[in-house]
Design an enzyme around this catalytic site. Structure first.
Site, short mmCIF file in Angstrom:
data_model
loop_
_atom_site.label_atom_id
_atom_site.label_comp_id
_atom_site.label_asym_id
_atom_site.label_seq_id
_atom_site.Cartn_x
_atom_site.Cartn_y
_atom_site.Cartn_z
N SER A 1 0.81 -1.22 0.00
CA SER A 1 0.00 0.00 0.00
C SER A 1 0.84 1.27 0.00
CB SER A 1 -0.94 0.01 1.22
OG SER A 1 -1.83 -1.08 1.17
N HIS B 1 0.05 4.81 4.01
CA HIS B 1 -0.58 5.30 2.78
C HIS B 1 -0.26 6.79 2.58
CE1 HIS B 1 -3.98 2.03 3.04
NE2 HIS B 1 -2.76 1.54 3.10
#
Length: 243
Positions: A145, A209
């Site tokens: 991610s 993220h």
């Protein structure tokens, strides 16, 4: 059968304009399929035995913050190995969808080698930053991610006028087209809100993220701010990532 599939996939990748992007997707899928998280191999057992094998697998290849900063053997490499390990089918498919949609155009703009180094480097730093923020945690962190978020950040800078077809579940998955400059910051805001509500420490790595996205955007800004950015509009298709 897996060997034959892998050989065919590699040949197909070599014919593509974005071999790094497609190669990363194939590699992550292959690692997941042969690992215990997929549940497809009987070699890892079933029930509690399978769960035990999964925990050991994630601890071996994932980032454990407390071990990373305690100088445990091989721990320094785990922010890189964790990029290729996923915890579930949803985790894998969500990440690979985003990489497939946004990676090819970013790779074409950067070049194959630069994109590969960018992907691994930003992903490593994103996981390292997340681990530093939770240095006392023993919970394992895996997944691409952070690296894929970096690709999104770079994509936003390089192709701000790209038309992104987004599938929003709260709109009954209607395919609506929006410019990248609107869709991607909206995604970042959701990550920020989720991170601010996460008072239980490690879990879904929203901070990774955000770090990845920021690193990707900053890299593209520094690297490509002097040459003219891509002027021609581009199109992309995005699905929702819950990982």
């Amino acid at each position: 059968m897996i060997g034959s599939w892998c050989t065919s996939a590699v040949k197909a990748v070599l014919r593509q304009s974005a071999p790094v992007t497609h190669g990363l997707i194939i590699l992550c899928c292959l690692i997941f399929l042969i690992g215990p998280a997929s549940g497809l191999s009987t070699a890892y057992g079933t029930g509690d035995e399978l769960l035990s094998a999964q925990r050991a697998y994630f601890e071996r290849w994932g980032v454990v913050p407390v071990e990373l900063f305690a100088g445990a053997p091989r721990a320094a490499a785990t922010p890189a190995t964790a990029l290729f390990v996923h915890g579930s089918w949803l985790h894998l498919l969500g990440n690979m969808l985003f990489l497939y949609v946004f990676g090819a155009m970013a790779e074409e703009r950067m070049g194959h080698i630069e994109f590969a180094l960018f992907y691994v480097g930003c992903g490593y730093l994103a996981l390292l930053g997340y681990a530093a923020a939770h240095a006392g945690s023993a919970q394992t962190l895996v997944g691409a991610s952070g690296a894929i978020s970096a690709v999104l950040g770079a994509f936003l800078y390089l192709f701000p006028k790209a038309r992104v077809t987004s599938l929003f579940p709260f709109l009954f998955f209607l395919p609506l087209r929006f410019p990248a400059w609107l869709v991607l910051p909206f995604w970042v805001s959701l990550q920020w809100l989720a991170a601010s509500r996460d008072s239980q420490g490690p879990g879904v790595a929203y901070l990774a993220h955000l770090l990845g996205f920021s690193l990707g955007f900053l890299y593209a800004w520094v690297r490509f701010r002097h040459p003219a950015r891509v002027k021609s509009p581009a199109t992309a298709t995005e699905g929702e990532n819950q990982s």
